[in-house]
Write a protein that holds these residues in place. Structure first.
Motif, PDB file in Angstrom:
ATOM      1  N   ARG A 126     -28.105  31.466  57.641  1.00  0.00           N
ATOM      2  CA  ARG A 126     -28.913  31.399  56.417  1.00  0.00           C
ATOM      3  C   ARG A 126     -30.165  30.589  56.712  1.00  0.00           C
ATOM      4  NH1 ARG A 126     -25.164  32.466  51.919  1.00  0.00           N
ATOM      5  NH2 ARG A 126     -26.745  31.625  50.498  1.00  0.00           N
ATOM      6  N   THR A 127     -31.314  31.107  56.296  1.00  0.00           N
ATOM      7  CA  THR A 127     -32.570  30.457  56.655  1.00  0.00           C
ATOM      8  C   THR A 127     -33.011  29.373  55.691  1.00  0.00           C
ATOM      9  OG1 THR A 127     -33.879  32.145  55.480  1.00  0.00           O
ATOM     10  CG2 THR A 127     -33.387  32.552  57.821  1.00  0.00           C
ATOM     11  N   ASP A 128     -32.513  29.387  54.440  1.00  0.00           N
ATOM     12  CA  ASP A 128     -33.048  28.441  53.455  1.00  0.00           C
ATOM     13  C   ASP A 128     -32.013  27.722  52.612  1.00  0.00           C
ATOM     14  OD1 ASP A 128     -36.301  28.853  52.971  1.00  0.00           O
ATOM     15  OD2 ASP A 128     -35.338  30.582  53.890  1.00  0.00           O
ATOM     16  N   SER A 129     -30.811  28.231  52.549  1.00  0.00           N
ATOM     17  CA  SER A 129     -29.831  27.641  51.641  1.00  0.00           C
ATOM     18  C   SER A 129     -28.486  27.502  52.325  1.00  0.00           C
ATOM     19  CB  SER A 129     -29.678  28.497  50.374  1.00  0.00           C
ATOM     20  OG  SER A 129     -29.096  29.748  50.683  1.00  0.00           O
ATOM     21  N   ASP A 130     -27.607  26.698  51.696  1.00  0.00           N
ATOM     22  CA  ASP A 130     -26.255  26.572  52.222  1.00  0.00           C
ATOM     23  C   ASP A 130     -25.370  27.663  51.623  1.00  0.00           C
ATOM     24  OD1 ASP A 130     -25.612  25.752  49.651  1.00  0.00           O
ATOM     25  OD2 ASP A 130     -25.335  23.648  50.178  1.00  0.00           O
ATOM     26  N   LEU A 131     -24.083  27.569  51.864  1.00  0.00           N
ATOM     27  CA  LEU A 131     -23.167  28.641  51.500  1.00  0.00           C
ATOM     28  C   LEU A 131     -23.056  28.845  49.993  1.00  0.00           C
ATOM     29  CD1 LEU A 131     -21.563  30.536  53.300  1.00  0.00           C
ATOM     30  CD2 LEU A 131     -19.568  29.067  52.993  1.00  0.00           C
ATOM     31  N   VAL A 132     -23.341  27.814  49.199  1.00  0.00           N
ATOM     32  CA  VAL A 132     -23.280  27.968  47.743  1.00  0.00           C
ATOM     33  C   VAL A 132     -24.643  28.179  47.118  1.00  0.00           C
ATOM     34  CG1 VAL A 132     -21.144  26.670  47.513  1.00  0.00           C
ATOM     35  CG2 VAL A 132     -23.314  25.460  47.403  1.00  0.00           C
ATOM     36  N   GLY A 133     -25.703  28.244  47.936  1.00  0.00           N
ATOM     37  CA  GLY A 133     -27.025  28.571  47.424  1.00  0.00           C
ATOM     38  C   GLY A 133     -27.952  27.411  47.178  1.00  0.00           C
ATOM     39  N   LEU A 134     -27.589  26.191  47.606  1.00  0.00           N
ATOM     40  CA  LEU A 134     -28.471  25.031  47.445  1.00  0.00           C
ATOM     41  C   LEU A 134     -29.434  24.949  48.626  1.00  0.00           C
ATOM     42  CD1 LEU A 134     -25.865  22.392  46.237  1.00  0.00           C
ATOM     43  CD2 LEU A 134     -27.533  23.620  44.838  1.00  0.00           C
ATOM     44  N   ASN A 135     -30.665  24.584  48.345  1.00  0.00           N
ATOM     45  CA  ASN A 135     -31.675  24.529  49.397  1.00  0.00           C
ATOM     46  C   ASN A 135     -31.329  23.471  50.432  1.00  0.00           C
ATOM     47  OD1 ASN A 135     -34.642  23.552  50.403  1.00  0.00           O
ATOM     48  ND2 ASN A 135     -34.593  25.729  49.900  1.00  0.00           N
ATOM     49  N   LEU A 136     -31.714  23.727  51.677  1.00  0.00           N
ATOM     50  CA  LEU A 136     -31.349  22.854  52.793  1.00  0.00           C
ATOM     51  C   LEU A 136     -32.260  21.641  52.948  1.00  0.00           C
ATOM     52  CD1 LEU A 136     -30.624  25.668  55.410  1.00  0.00           C
ATOM     53  CD2 LEU A 136     -28.926  24.295  54.185  1.00  0.00           C
ATOM     54  N   ARG A 137     -33.330  21.557  52.167  1.00  0.00           N
ATOM     55  CA  ARG A 137     -34.281  20.454  52.358  1.00  0.00           C
ATOM     56  C   ARG A 137     -33.672  19.086  52.051  1.00  0.00           C
ATOM     57  NH1 ARG A 137     -40.156  22.337  49.931  1.00  0.00           N
ATOM     58  NH2 ARG A 137     -40.200  24.450  50.817  1.00  0.00           N
TER      59      ARG A 137
END
Length: 688
Positions: free
Chosen positions: A574-585
């Motif tokens: 995943r390029t931008d989010s974790d497995l539940v959809g939260l941003n990685l920043r």
């Protein structure tokens, strides 16, 4: 409700037909075309370590640690106002020679705070305990038309000690309501209710109380004719079959209230998907091609309430005010289409979906709660200084000398901060809690101040570094007389989701392990997906996201003495989010080591899954396993033994082992959010 209808119908329909003397009439014919099945289930999970949920009141950061606090002179509070306020209170004035920059301590205004001195303690041994009934009725009116209804009822006997807001009603005026329905905050922890800001249920086909819920996950009319299959009503649209991963499975949101994402993994989100009222149509275009489309009412993800066993939002904040109704998202429509085709050993699929992202975006919001300060002498100084400012300055407004509201409490009602107990008590707790949920404690403060001018009106001003932030926060906590609670809201953003996939079935010697392996590759692309910012700004992050998923699955018989085992290997990038959809920043923060700000986050996330099951020769036992590995070092391992003793009984015994730092620091893994959840779980099911 519906159960009673089922039972009454089951008992009375034949008799009613006989009373009318027409046993071959409409009702008896309909009865003969109706089937019923049901099951009762009990789920229990017992905590096997000393760790408890760090987002709930009894296990907050620094819960049992003495933390020093010191008040500082706010830069926005001019020396003249300070001395005037002190004079009103009969105190000597301050002689401040250096420029104010949250660097001048106020002598005599300091203390040491420990949360456990204010918050009642408990020690929760059980993580999850529910009793469940599921009943299903299927009526076949004609060869082409049928009705399918599934009812689910869940009751939690509460074998754990839940936090009760009434226990702190004598502190700082108690945990107050206002600004929206505060059903989950102002009483005992609420296990099941899920409501919007206006008090309406997020799920329209659900009846829920504090410790029970009844809903209709399926209520569909199904009509088939020729190559067409139409289903209308409340339903799940499961386009994906991967364990833990959702690449094509984008039609429905998820319900995290019950057992988060650590229920029996092999079930593939069967119990977690949020059903939606939709029209779904499937067409057999050719012998090898299917078209599948839907149009449905948008339904959001449902997150757990504060102080419930698997809550993932810090309980020092009020439950997020959900704008599902007030933002008119309940009138929004999702729609999409998927095409699947086979050609020999190859398969192809593509999808296009236009939807509102069910996770939504969380951001600061006005509390709507009008309450003043409880900080004794310091609180009186602040309120006196505020009252001395000139009211209604209009275009000449200056926060140091003018005020927009009649009191500090009224001003705070227009900010995301509320004076109340069981909130955040110290700067250290603020930074640590923020880091635990992938937020930036430093930027959060500046964002509140910039986006809510009413906070500047009560002498807050932007800070330049974490040290100044700590000084500002501790000053506010001391002035509040204890703690401050935060208020956030959730909104939803429309997005276009595109996906392509390919499948290949290997051919080799039939006795070889390499024969009949199903290889599947799926790619999802979503342009300008909206995410929650680490500072909780109302302006979300928007970026293009790619998700790549590769799956290899196989049925393999190790020996003729045993049935075939099912094996599946999965990988997702995943390029931008974790497995539940939260941003990685926001990944990487760790305030306990005084690293007050998260790192730059992660550039991408990678996950691996190995799962499967092996029945014994008589199928009395089935051994299951599911492992979820985060490449940053997180591990979730779930071994399970299913016992089928007969007589329509099955028993599952499984263990959830969670380690956020199997290697590495553990600060940048998905498992960090539920690292406390090591547990042994027992499920007893009886099919009626």
């Amino acid at each position: 409700m519906v159960t009673a209808v089922f039972a009454a119908f089951a008992c009375s329909a034949p008799a009613h037909a006989q009373e009318g003397g027409d046993t071959d009439g409409f009702l008896s014919s309909l009865w003969n075309k109706t089937t019923f099945n049901a099951l009762v289930r009990a789920d229990f999970s017992y905590r096997t370590t000393s760790f408890q949920n760090p987002y709930n009141q009894n296990n907050m950061p620094f819960q049992d640690v003495d933390v020093p606090r010191q008040a500082y002179v706010p830069p926005a509070l001019s020396t003249g106002l300070v001395n005037n306020a002190l004079g009103v209170l009969g105190l000597p004035g301050l002689n401040i020679a250096q420029p104010l920059d949250w660097n001048v301590p106020i002598p005599g205004f300091s203390d040491t705070v420990k949360r456990s001195d204010f918050i009642p303690q408990n020690d929760t041994e059980y993580n999850y305990n529910t009793l469940r009934f599921t009943g299903e009725m299927d009526t076949k009116f004609t060869q082409n038309l049928r009705l399918n209804i599934r009812l689910r009822g869940i009751y939690d006997p509460e074998m754990y000690d839940l936090f009760d807001a009434n226990d702190v009603s004598g502190l700082q005026g108690g945990i107050k309501g206002g600004g929206g329905d505060r059903y989950a905050d102002t009483g005992k922890a609420n296990l099941f209710e899920a409501k919007g800001r206006n008090g309406r249920n997020l799920n329209p086909l659900e009846i829920a109380g504090r410790n029970y819920m009844i809903d209709l996950p399926t209520f569909i009319v199904n009509y088939k004719t020729g190559p067409f299959d139409f289903r209308f009503g409340n339903q799940q649209i499961a386009w994906g079959q991967a364990i833990f991963f959702r690449t094509f499975d984008v039609a429905n949101g998820l319900d995290y209230r019950r057992h988060l994402v650590i229920d029996r993994a092999i079930e593939e989100y069967e119990d977690e998907r949020v059903s939606k009222i939709a029209l779904r149509g499937t067409m057999q275009v050719t012998d090898t091609m299917i078209a599948d489309g839907f149009v449905g009412k948008f339904q959001p993800d449902i997150v757990g309430n504060p102080n419930t066993p698997f809550n993932v939002v810090p309980a020092q904040f009020y439950r997020p005010l959900d704008n599902y109704y007030t933002g008119n998202y309940d009138t929004k429509i999702d729609y999409g289409i998927r095409m699947k085709a086979d050609y020999g050993n190859w398969g192809y699929q593509a999808m296009a979906v236009r939807r509102y992202n069910p996770l939504g975006v969380f951001h600061w919001t006005e509390s709507g709660i009008n309450d003043g300060l409880y900080g004794g002498l310091l609180g009186n100084i602040v309120e006196s200084a505020y009252a001395l400012k000139l009211p209604n300055c209009g275009a000449l407004y200056n926060p140091s000398t003018c005020r927009m509201y009649g009191s500090v409490g009224e001003a705070l009602s227009h900010t995301p901060l509320t004076i109340a107990p069981a909130g955040v008590y110290s700067a250290k707790e603020w930074f640590s809690s923020a880091a635990g949920v992938r937020l930036d404690g430093f930027d959060m403060v500046n964002t509140i101040i910039k986006e809510y001018p009413a906070l500047q009106d009560v002498f807050a001003s932007e800070v330049q570094d974490p040290e100044q932030t700590a000084h500002l926060l501790n000053t506010f906590f001391l002035g509040a007389g204890g703690s401050i609670r935060g208020n956030v809201a959730r909104d939803y953003y429309r997005e276009n989701v595109f996906g392509v996939g390919g499948t290949y079935v290997t051919s080799a010697d039939p006795s070889s392990f390499l024969d009949s392996i199903i290889l599947n590759l799926e790619v999802q692309y979503t342009p300008q997906r909206a995410y929650t910012r680490p500072d909780l700004s109302s302006n979300p992050i928007k970026s293009d996201e790619f998700i790549f998923t590769a799956v290899a699955e196989k049925w393999y018989r190790y020996t003729q003495a045993f049935p075939a085992a099912y094996l599946v290997f999965q990988y997702q990038h995943r390029t931008d989010s974790d497995l539940v959809g939260l941003n990685l920043r926001g990944y990487g923060g760790n305030a306990r080591n005084q690293e007050y700000r998260p790192s730059d986050g992660l550039g991408s996330a990678d996950y691996f899954v190995f799962a499967g099951f092996q029945p014994t020769p008589n199928r009395k036992f089935i051994f299951e396993w599911a492992f979820l590995l985060d490449a940053e070092g997180g591990l979730l391992a779930q071994p399970n033994v299913r016992w089928n003793p007969g007589n329509d009984i099955s028993v599952d015994l499984f263990y959830n082992y969670v380690d956020a730092g199997a290697w590495g620091s553990g600060r940048s893994t998905l498992q960090r959010a539920f690292d406390y959840a090591d547990e042994v779980a027992l499920r007893f099911t009886y099919t009626l």
